[in-house]
Design a protein around this motif. Structure first.
Motif, mmCIF file in Angstrom:
data_model
loop_
_atom_site.group_PDB
_atom_site.id
_atom_site.type_symbol
_atom_site.label_atom_id
_atom_site.label_comp_id
_atom_site.label_asym_id
_atom_site.label_seq_id
_atom_site.Cartn_x
_atom_site.Cartn_y
_atom_site.Cartn_z
ATOM 1 N N SER A 286 31.657 44.599 33.137
ATOM 2 C CA SER A 286 32.360 45.590 32.732
ATOM 3 C C SER A 286 33.631 46.201 33.476
ATOM 4 O O SER A 286 34.445 46.696 33.311
ATOM 5 N N ALA A 287 33.273 45.844 35.044
ATOM 6 C CA ALA A 287 34.280 46.463 35.865
ATOM 7 C C ALA A 287 35.298 45.510 36.262
ATOM 8 O O ALA A 287 36.400 45.830 36.554
ATOM 9 N N ARG A 288 35.119 44.241 35.892
ATOM 10 C CA ARG A 288 36.221 43.122 36.138
ATOM 11 C C ARG A 288 36.510 42.410 34.745
ATOM 12 O O ARG A 288 36.166 41.167 34.967
ATOM 13 N N PRO A 289 37.062 42.921 33.950
ATOM 14 C CA PRO A 289 37.148 42.260 32.615
ATOM 15 C C PRO A 289 38.212 41.115 33.015
ATOM 16 O O PRO A 289 38.315 39.845 32.171
ATOM 17 N N ASP A 290 39.008 41.345 34.128
ATOM 18 C CA ASP A 290 39.980 40.056 34.466
ATOM 19 C C ASP A 290 39.336 39.035 34.728
ATOM 20 O O ASP A 290 39.857 37.873 34.891
ATOM 21 N N MET A 291 38.066 38.904 35.222
ATOM 22 C CA MET A 291 37.368 37.782 35.826
ATOM 23 C C MET A 291 36.327 37.107 35.080
ATOM 24 O O MET A 291 35.882 36.151 35.412
ATOM 25 N N GLN A 292 36.425 37.732 33.819
ATOM 26 C CA GLN A 292 35.101 37.275 32.772
ATOM 27 C C GLN A 292 35.187 35.851 32.459
ATOM 28 O O GLN A 292 34.079 35.155 32.739
ATOM 29 N N GLU A 293 36.112 35.338 32.387
ATOM 30 C CA GLU A 293 36.091 34.057 31.721
ATOM 31 C C GLU A 293 36.320 32.868 32.676
ATOM 32 O O GLU A 293 36.217 31.619 32.577
ATOM 33 N N GLN A 294 36.414 33.524 33.942
ATOM 34 C CA GLN A 294 36.380 32.737 35.280
ATOM 35 C C GLN A 294 34.942 32.264 35.537
ATOM 36 O O GLN A 294 34.748 31.490 36.686
ATOM 37 N N ILE A 295 33.899 32.977 35.030
ATOM 38 C CA ILE A 295 32.578 32.819 35.752
ATOM 39 C C ILE A 295 31.496 32.586 34.540
ATOM 40 O O ILE A 295 31.742 32.899 33.496
ATOM 41 N N PHE A 296 30.487 32.309 35.122
ATOM 42 C CA PHE A 296 29.168 32.203 33.948
ATOM 43 C C PHE A 296 27.803 32.322 35.112
ATOM 44 O O PHE A 296 27.778 31.767 35.956
ATOM 45 N N LEU A 297 26.845 32.989 34.304
ATOM 46 C CA LEU A 297 25.439 33.031 34.963
ATOM 47 C C LEU A 297 24.725 32.003 34.189
ATOM 48 O O LEU A 297 24.360 32.147 32.926
ATOM 49 N N LEU A 298 24.124 30.963 34.975
ATOM 50 C CA LEU A 298 22.953 30.146 34.446
ATOM 51 C C LEU A 298 21.730 30.861 34.898
ATOM 52 O O LEU A 298 21.595 30.650 36.296
ATOM 53 N N GLN A 299 20.924 31.186 34.107
ATOM 54 C CA GLN A 299 19.780 31.716 34.498
ATOM 55 C C GLN A 299 18.366 30.866 33.816
ATOM 56 O O GLN A 299 18.357 30.754 32.760
ATOM 57 N N ILE A 300 17.986 30.178 34.797
ATOM 58 C CA ILE A 300 16.641 29.391 34.330
ATOM 59 C C ILE A 300 15.472 30.058 34.893
ATOM 60 O O ILE A 300 15.103 30.406 35.797
#
Length: 471
Positions: A286-300
């Motif tokens: 929410s704080a950094r919408p400009d970085m959203q599509e640059q990352i993802f969380l893989l939670q196993i």
């Protein structure tokens, strides 16, 4: 050659080739404890019998000698799932609100410890050292002493030890702790846990140390140690060369498609802080919408203890949270959370850790957390990822170059993610070098040797020289 009997509540996982597939955990340190020693590993087989007989099954797996015994349904319900996991586990992690206090659980716990002690007693010879592991087996030394066992018996607690204000909520807490004092050596993960134990002894039982790490009780001297458990860092790095790890790394890199992967690997447990982790990640998005599509969380997060109500509740909560966060932030070609509930092998996890830009290890309370050390061991020295670590893990006392956070604060986690993503490669390499030196120096062999030296009666602990280069 040293003769050693290692006792844990469960031995079947390694016997069936399932060595803690979710990462971290108890079996791998036990394997290290047995390596190169004339050792026998004993515990529950993981199987249910209609009637308990105490009959031992002896086998050898990958050079390890193992003895196991089947338990009956009442033992599993009252001893394993009951007192151990529905009473003690929440208490040791500071969750008195989740602890269940049932008299038949207590009776089952005492019966289970007695049955395991009686089953192994015929195999204990005069020159054996006995090393008992973890919270399901607080009473084993007391039971063995009652059977006439005079051997040196050690105990290591892999979980936290809580403050006495929490522990005293446990019915019969004094009797439980007095039974622990039947061991010759008691080990804790951190100095904080050791001090909490000593504080309980002095405040509740009137027992003060006669030396820094020595107490006396009923004519017996007991050593109380702080000794952090480690991993076999060299063995873990060797995993990276396996075909399975290489394939996992390649698949992870291709799946990331140029994005930075944030990896979390945890057993599905209320102590791991997964709802808080998702909240902190949501705060960052929410704080950094400009970085959203640059990352993802893989939670196993493989499921555990499904027959205990609070565990099914947390699974439902995480499924709802991940769905809400994905619905809030996802685009047509990007999903912010990949939430996976199935087991992964150690080789697969090593490949995933190698590919990750950030490792999230943010439990609300954890005795050590070996996943943090596995993440460090898996990194590429020329382009290492960043470890974000809860200050409420035992690992935080050692891994001081990690980005340490309060896992209850969504803002702290969000800020740490941003700091990790912006961190220059030179700083990442400097931090990783320090972390790896510690993981490699204070490894599983160091932990085992140090504990067993004290158990033999030796007061000197040999510390290896700090390595300046990665293996």
């Amino acid at each position: 050659m040293e003769r050693l009997i290692v006792i844990s509540s469960l031995v079947h996982a390694l016997a069936e080739g399932e060595a803690e597939a979710h990462g971290g955990g108890l079996p791998q340190p036990i394997v290290s404890a047995m390596a190169g020693r004339n050792a026998l590993w004993f515990g529950w087989s993981g199987k249910v019998t209609e009637r308990f007989t105490g009959s031992l099954k002896l086998e050898c797996c990958d050079g390890m000698r193992m003895a196991s015994v089947d338990l009956d349904a009442a033992d599993i319900d009252e001893f394993v799932n009951g007192y151990a996991n529905r009473t003690l586990w929440p208490m040791l992690h500071g969750r008195t609100d989740l602890a269940e206090f049932e008299r038949h659980f207590t009776d089952g716990y005492e019966r289970g410890n007695s049955r395991l002690a009686r089953s192994i007693m015929p195999l204990i010879e005069e020159d054996h050292l006995v090393w008992v592991h973890d919270y399901p087996l607080f009473l084993v030394a007391n039971e063995l002493r009652a059977l006439g066992c005079d051997n040196r018996i050690g105990f290591f607690l892999h979980t936290p030890w809580p403050h006495r204000s929490i522990l005293t909520a446990l019915p019969d807490h004094a009797r439980m702790v007095q039974a622990l004092l039947c061991y010759d050596v008691i080990g804790f993960q951190t100095e904080d846990y050791r001090q909490a134990f000593l504080d309980y002894l002095e405040s509740e039982l009137g027992i003060s140390p006669i030396e820094d790490d020595l107490i006396e009780f009923e004519g017996r001297c007991i050593r109380v140690l702080a000794l952090p458990v480690g991993i076999d860092a060299a063995e873990y790095r060797d995993l990276l060369a396996s075909p399975e790890a290489r394939a996992s790394h390649q698949a992870s890199m291709e799946s990331a498609n140029g994005r930075s992967m944030i990896a979390g690997v945890d057993r599905l447990d209320f102590s791991k802080g997964l709802p808080q982790r998702f909240a902190g990640y949501d705060r960052f998005l929410s704080a950094r919408p400009d970085m959203q599509e640059q990352i993802f969380l893989l939670q196993i997060a493989p499921p555990a203890r499904n027959d205990i109500p609070c565990y099914s509740h947390i699974r439902e909560e995480l499924e709802a949270l991940s769905g809400r966060i994905n619905g809030k932030h996802a685009t047509s070609n990007w999903v912010p959370i990949r939430y996976v509930n199935r087991e992964h092998s150690r080789q697969q996890l090593a490949g995933i850790f190698r590919a990750a830009r950030i490792g999230l290890v943010t439990p609300l309370q954890d005795g050590m957390n070996l996943v943090a050390k596995e993440f460090v061991a898996a990194q590429d020295p020329e382009n290492p990822g960043v470890l974000i670590l809860s200050k409420f893990t035992g690992a935080a006392a050692q891994l001081k170059e990690a980005l340490t956070i309060n896992p209850f604060s969504a803002d702290e986690l969000a800020e740490a993610i941003e700091q990790a993503l912006k961190m220059p490669v030179a700083e990442r390499k400097r931090r990783w070098r320090s972390l790896y030196d510690i993981v490699n120096r204070e490894d599983a062999a160091w932990w085992c040797d140090s504990f067993l030296q004290r158990l033999r009666g030796s007061s000197e602990i040999e510390r290896p020289v700090l390595l300046s280069q990665a293996a």
